[in-house]
Design a protein around this motif. Structure first.
Motif, PDB file in Angstrom:
ATOM      1  N   LYS A  32       0.833  -1.206   0.000  1.00 32.35           N
ATOM      2  CA  LYS A  32       0.000   0.000   0.000  1.00 32.35           C
ATOM      3  C   LYS A  32       0.869   1.259   0.000  1.00 32.35           C
ATOM      4  CE  LYS A  32      -4.022  -2.094   2.257  1.00 32.35           C
ATOM      5  NZ  LYS A  32      -4.911  -2.080   3.440  1.00 32.35           N
ATOM      6  N   LEU A  33       1.983   1.208   0.752  1.00 32.99           N
ATOM      7  CA  LEU A  33       2.900   2.357   0.753  1.00 32.99           C
ATOM      8  C   LEU A  33       3.525   2.565  -0.624  1.00 32.99           C
ATOM      9  CD1 LEU A  33       4.777   1.998   4.176  1.00 32.99           C
ATOM     10  CD2 LEU A  33       3.105   3.741   3.540  1.00 32.99           C
ATOM     11  N   GLU A 510       8.092  16.034  -0.897  1.00 33.15           N
ATOM     12  CA  GLU A 510       8.377  15.821   0.519  1.00 33.15           C
ATOM     13  C   GLU A 510       7.571  14.629   1.046  1.00 33.15           C
ATOM     14  OE1 GLU A 510      10.510  16.390   3.839  1.00 33.15           O
ATOM     15  OE2 GLU A 510      10.723  17.536   1.955  1.00 33.15           O
ATOM     16  N   THR A 511       6.314  14.522   0.581  1.00 37.61           N
ATOM     17  CA  THR A 511       5.483  13.384   0.988  1.00 37.61           C
ATOM     18  C   THR A 511       6.092  12.069   0.515  1.00 37.61           C
ATOM     19  OG1 THR A 511       3.493  14.746   0.899  1.00 37.61           O
ATOM     20  CG2 THR A 511       3.182  12.370   0.831  1.00 37.61           C
ATOM     21  N   ARG A 516       8.687   6.889   1.495  1.00 39.51           N
ATOM     22  CA  ARG A 516       9.843   6.012   1.297  1.00 39.51           C
ATOM     23  C   ARG A 516      10.504   5.654   2.641  1.00 39.51           C
ATOM     24  NH1 ARG A 516      12.793   8.845  -3.949  1.00 39.51           N
ATOM     25  NH2 ARG A 516      11.392   7.945  -5.538  1.00 39.51           N
ATOM     26  N   LYS A 517      10.568   6.652   3.524  1.00 39.60           N
ATOM     27  CA  LYS A 517      11.164   6.400   4.838  1.00 39.60           C
ATOM     28  C   LYS A 517      10.342   5.376   5.618  1.00 39.60           C
ATOM     29  CE  LYS A 517      12.860   8.807   8.953  1.00 39.60           C
ATOM     30  NZ  LYS A 517      13.022  10.131   9.604  1.00 39.60           N
ATOM     31  N   LEU A 522       9.381  -0.223   7.498  1.00 41.36           N
ATOM     32  CA  LEU A 522       8.524  -1.403   7.470  1.00 41.36           C
ATOM     33  C   LEU A 522       9.260  -2.591   6.865  1.00 41.36           C
ATOM     34  CD1 LEU A 522       5.816  -2.720   7.978  1.00 41.36           C
ATOM     35  CD2 LEU A 522       4.969  -1.741   5.815  1.00 41.36           C
ATOM     36  N   GLU A 523      10.074  -2.316   5.836  1.00 43.57           N
ATOM     37  CA  GLU A 523      10.839  -3.382   5.188  1.00 43.57           C
ATOM     38  C   GLU A 523      11.786  -4.038   6.193  1.00 43.57           C
ATOM     39  OE1 GLU A 523      11.670  -5.985   2.492  1.00 43.57           O
ATOM     40  OE2 GLU A 523      10.543  -4.258   1.724  1.00 43.57           O
TER      41      GLU A 523
END
Length: 568
Positions: A32-33, A510-511, A516-517, A522-523
Motif C-alpha cells: 500500500k505504501l 516531501e510526501t 519512502r522512509k 517497514l521493510e
C-alpha cells in the motif's frame, strides 16, 4: 496390523511455503505504501507538466505587454534599389523615389614602392617622425614612425592600430615593375652639374628594368659616364656600377629623384667612384602601393594625411610635402582612386543629398538603405500600418491558452475518466482563473470585442476580421486593452509559476520522501518478522520429528505386546 494412535508417520511441513504465505499477508501494508508513492510520483509529474504549460502561456502573455504591438511597415517596390524600415513615428503614405547617386568613401593610393618591407622614412637625421590623419572634421590622429615600424607594411599596421577613421591596405599592383612619369627619374652629380636620367615608362621584368635604368643613366643629358646596371637575383636588389668617367653622387634624396621607392634605395646620397658600385638598400620584387580608405562616406569626409619629418610639431612644412622619404605618403602625393561623394535621392520630385547611404531624416520615422543608382527609373516606397506583429502574438496567445487548458483537462479527467489531479483544488482554481480572461473587463473593454471568443468546448479562437475592425475604430484603445489584460494576467500567472505550482510539486516530493522512509522502516521490520517465523517453524519441524520418533517406538512396543498376549 495395529494402527498408530498418533496418526503421524513423520514431519512433512513445507516450512518455506508457509513462511512465504504468511509474509504475503505481512507485506500488504508495504504494498500500500508503494502504491501511495507511485500515486504521489504521478502527481509530481503532472505538476511538472502543468508548470511547463503555464510557463509557456505566461511567455505568450508577456509578449503582449508591448506598446508597439501595432507598427508601421515600409515596403519598397524594387528592393534592388533600396530597402526601408519604419518606426512607430512614421506616417502612412506612398512616395515616388529615384536614386541619382550613392554616397562613397574616399580612397587614396600612394606612389609605387618596390616591396612592402622597404623603408619609407629617412631616419638618418630625425630618428622619430610623425604622420597625422584626419577624416573630414573628425579629430586628427597622430602616428609615430620610427625604426620599429618604418616599412610600408609597418606603417600600414600603425595606421590601422590608430583608429584614425581609415583602413590602410597594401596592394600588390604587379609582380613586375611599373614605371610612369611619377617614378622614372634619377638625379646624379658628376662634379660638374646635376644630371637627370629619365627611365622610359613601361612595365618591366627585373632584368628589363635594369637595362632601362642603364640606358637612362648613360643617355642623361651632359653625362660623360658609362654605367652598367644589373638585378641581383640572389639579393633581389638593383646594382649600379660606375664603369667609366668621373666619380658621381647619386642623389636619391633629391626632390627631383622619383625612382628611389620603386628601385629600393634609401633617400640619401650614394657616392660611386669610377669602377665602383652601389646596391639597393631594400629588396624589391614588384610594384606595391599603400591605400587608404575612409571609414565614413560623404563629400565632406575627405582624407588628409600630413607629415612632420623634422619632428618639430609642425605638419606639412617646408620639405614635408615632396616625394622624398615619409612625405611621399602625404595625401597631396597620393592619387584619388575613389572620390568622397554624397548620396542624391529624389522623393516625390524633391532632390536631397545626404552623406550616408543610410538615410534617416528625409521621411519622418523611415530609415532608407540605398543599394544602387536608379537613374531615371522611378520606384515606390509605401509606408502603412502593420498589424502582423499583433496578430502573430495573439495567435500565439490563443494556441498557448488552448494548450494549457487542454493540459488541465487531461490531468483532471472528466465525468467518465478520473485524472491524476482529479479533485485537485489548485488545478481547479487555475482553470477558473483562465476561463474568466475572456469575460473580464480591461480598459472598459473585454476581449470578445477584439475577436477573442470561446466555442462550446471552451476552445479559444481569434477572429481577425473583428480584430482589424477594432483596430480601425480605435487603435490606441486596442493596444491599451491588450496591454492591461497582459499586465494583470501576467501577475496572476507569475504567482502560479513562481509560487503555487512549485509549492504543490515540492509538497508531493516531501510526501514521497516520508512514504519512502516509512517503507524502509517497514521493510526492516518485515525482514525481522520473516527471520522469526522461519526460526519458529524450524523448531516446530524439529519437535514433530521427535514426536514421530516417539510414535514409532510406541507402535513397535504395542505390536510386541499384541504378539505376547494374543498373537502367535
Amino acid at each position: 496390523m495395529a494402527v498408530n494412535p498418533l496418526g503421524s508417520s513423520g514431519s512433512s511441513i513445507d516450512t518455506n511455503a508457509i513462511v512465504q504465505q504468511l509474509m504475503q499477508v505481512e507485506r500488504q501494508p508495504l504494498l500500500k505504501l508503494k502504491q501511495k508513492e507511485a500515486n504521489y510520483q504521478a502527481k509530481i509529474s503532472a505538476y511538472a507538466t502543468l508548470l511547463s504549460s503555464v510557463s509557456s502561456f505566461k511567455s505568450a502573455v508577456t509578449a503582449l505587454k508591448d506598446s508597439s504591438l501595432i507598427r508601421m511597415k515600409a515596403t519598397v517596390s524594387d528592393t534592388s534599389y533600396m530597402t526601408a524600415t519604419a518606426s512607430s513615428t512614421a506616417t502612412a503614405g506612398t512616395y515616388t523615389m529615384k536614386i541619382g547617386s550613392l554616397a562613397t568613401a574616399q580612397s587614396l593610393s600612394s606612389l609605387r614602392f618596390g616591396s612592402q618591407t622597404m623603408k619609407v622614412a629617412d631616419l638618418s637625421v630625425n630618428t622619430t617622425q610623425k604622420i597625422k590623419i584626419q577624416v573630414g572634421s573628425s579629430t586628427a590622429k597622430e602616428i609615430t614612425i620610427d625604426s620599429t615600424n618604418n616599412t610600408l607594411s609597418g606603417i600600414k599596421d600603425a595606421i590601422n592600430s590608430a583608429s584614425a577613421g581609415v583602413t590602410a591596405s597594401i596592394v600588390k599592383e604587379s609582380s613586375s615593375f611599373v614605371i610612369d612619369a611619377n617614378n622614372n627619374t634619377i638625379v646624379f652629380n658628376d662634379g660638374t652639374a646635376d644630371r637627370t636620367a629619365t627611365i622610359a615608362e613601361g612595365t618591366y621584368t627585373s632584368s628589363g628594368l635594369a637595362t632601362a635604368i642603364q640606358t637612362a643613366l648613360n643617355s642623361a643629358p651632359g653625362t660623360t659616364n658609362t654605367f652598367s646596371v644589373e638585378y641581383d637575383t640572389t639579393l633581389s636588389k638593383f646594382k649600379i656600377t660606375n664603369s667609366a668617367g668621373p666619380d658621381v653622387n647619386i642623389l636619391w634624396g633629391n626632390a627631383s629623384t622619383t625612382a628611389e621607392q620603386i628601385l629600393g634605395f634609401d633617400p640619401t646620397t650614394d657616392t660611386v667612384t669610377a669602377g665602383s658600385s652601389t646596391i639597393g638598400d631594400d629588396t624589391v620584387d614588384g610594384t606595391y602601393k599603400l591605400t587608404l580608405t575612409s571609414s565614413t562616406t560623404g563629400a565632406s569626409n575627405t582624407i588628409s594625411l600630413t607629415v612632420d619629418e623634422n619632428n618639430d610639431g609642425t605638419y606639412g612644412g617646408a620639405d614635408e610635402t615632396d616625394t622624398v622619404g615619409l612625405s611621399s605618403l602625404a595625401s597631396g602625393n597620393m592619387s584619388t582612386t575613389q572620390a568622397a561623394a554624397d548620396a542624391s535621392i529624389t522623393v516625390n520630385g524633391l532632390t536631397v543629398t545626404r552623406s550616408s547611404n543610410t538615410v534617416t531624416d528625409v521621411i519622418t520615422g523611415v530609415t532608407m538603405n540605398l543599394v544602387k543608382i536608379s537613374g531615371a527609373t522611378e520606384f515606390t516606397l509605401t509606408v502603412a500600418q502593420d498589424t502582423g506583429t499583433l496578430t502573430s502574438k495573439l495567435n500565439f496567445f490563443v494556441s498557448s491558452y488552448n494548450q494549457v487548458m487542454s493540459t488541465i483537462n487531461d490531468l483532471r479527467g472528466n465525468a467518465t475518466t478520473r485524472g491524476i489531479l482529479s479533485g485537485d483544488a489548485t488545478s481547479a482554481a487555475l482553470k477558473n482563473t483562465l476561463r474568466t480572461i475572456i469575460t473580464a473587463t480591461y480598459n472598459n473593454t473585454n476581449l470578445v470585442s477584439l475577436g477573442l471568443t470561446h466555442d462550446k468546448n471552451g476552445v479559444l479562437s481569434l477572429n481577425s476580421t473583428t480584430l482589424n475592425s477594432a483596430i480601425s475604430s480605435n487603435q490606441s484603445s486596442v493596444i491599451t486593452t491588450i496591454n492591461t489584460m497582459a499586465t494583470s494576467l501576467e501577475a496572476s500567472l507569475g504567482n502560479y509559476v513562481n509560487t503555487i505550482l512549485p509549492a504543490r510539486k515540492d509538497g508531493y516530493q516531501e510526501t514521497v520522501k516520508n512514504v519512502r522512509k516509512n517503507a524502509e522502516n517497514l521493510e526492516r521490520r518485515l525482514q525481522t518478522t520473516e527471520v522469526a517465523l522461519k526460526e519458529k517453524f524450524i523448531a516446530l519441524d524439529r519437535l514433530l520429528n521427535q514426536l514421530q520418533g516417539t510414535s514409532s517406538y510406541l507402535t513397535q512396543q504395542m505390536n510386541k505386546l499384541g504378539k505376547t498376549f494374543g498373537g502367535k
